[in-house]
Enzyme design. Structure first.
Site, mmCIF file in Angstrom:
data_model
loop_
_atom_site.group_PDB
_atom_site.id
_atom_site.type_symbol
_atom_site.label_atom_id
_atom_site.label_comp_id
_atom_site.label_asym_id
_atom_site.label_seq_id
_atom_site.Cartn_x
_atom_site.Cartn_y
_atom_site.Cartn_z
ATOM 1 N N CYS A 23 0.668 -1.499 -0.297
ATOM 2 C CA CYS A 23 -0.161 -0.694 0.111
ATOM 3 C C CYS A 23 0.577 1.505 -0.156
ATOM 4 O O CYS A 23 1.605 2.018 1.068
ATOM 5 C CB CYS A 23 -1.000 0.267 1.282
ATOM 6 S SG CYS A 23 -1.480 1.072 1.802
ATOM 7 N N CYS A 26 -0.425 3.745 2.884
ATOM 8 C CA CYS A 26 0.471 3.487 4.342
ATOM 9 C C CYS A 26 2.021 3.694 4.010
ATOM 10 O O CYS A 26 2.692 4.220 5.410
ATOM 11 C CB CYS A 26 0.218 1.155 4.354
ATOM 12 S SG CYS A 26 -1.274 1.340 4.126
#
Length: 99
Positions: A23, A26
């Site tokens: 991600c 993230c």
């Protein structure tokens, strides 16, 4: 070693970062979380949960996207947000919730 439930039910508020290795957002949040850890020190625990490695926990808390941040105070969810959060905004949200 404490369980997830024991940690979030403790006296110290816990910010849970539901994330994934693949991600991009993230990864963007990682330096911001480090700053928050320095800012709040012992007043806040930050717990990272990899959604791919812990699907049952993600399912239990209805995490549908990453990153998702959930703040627990004595085991009760007091705040939740998904996506990238600007550092100053994130810090003020936590300050308001844990003070």
């Amino acid at each position: 070693m404490s369980t997830f439930q024991e940690i979030i039910k403790g006296e110290i508020p816990v910010l849970v970062d539901f994330h994934a290795d693949w991600c991009g957002p993230c990864k963007t949040m990682q330096p911001i979380l480090k700053v928050l850890k320095q800012k709040f020190g012992s007043k806040l625990k930050i717990l990272k949960i990899n959604v791919d490695a812990n699907p049952a926990v993600s399912e239990k808390f209805n995490v549908r996207g990453v990153p998702t941040f959930i703040l627990f105070s004595k085991g009760v969810e007091s705040w939740r947000q998904s996506g990238i959060i600007e550092e100053s905004n994130f810090a003020s949200i936590i300050e308001n919730k844990i003070s």
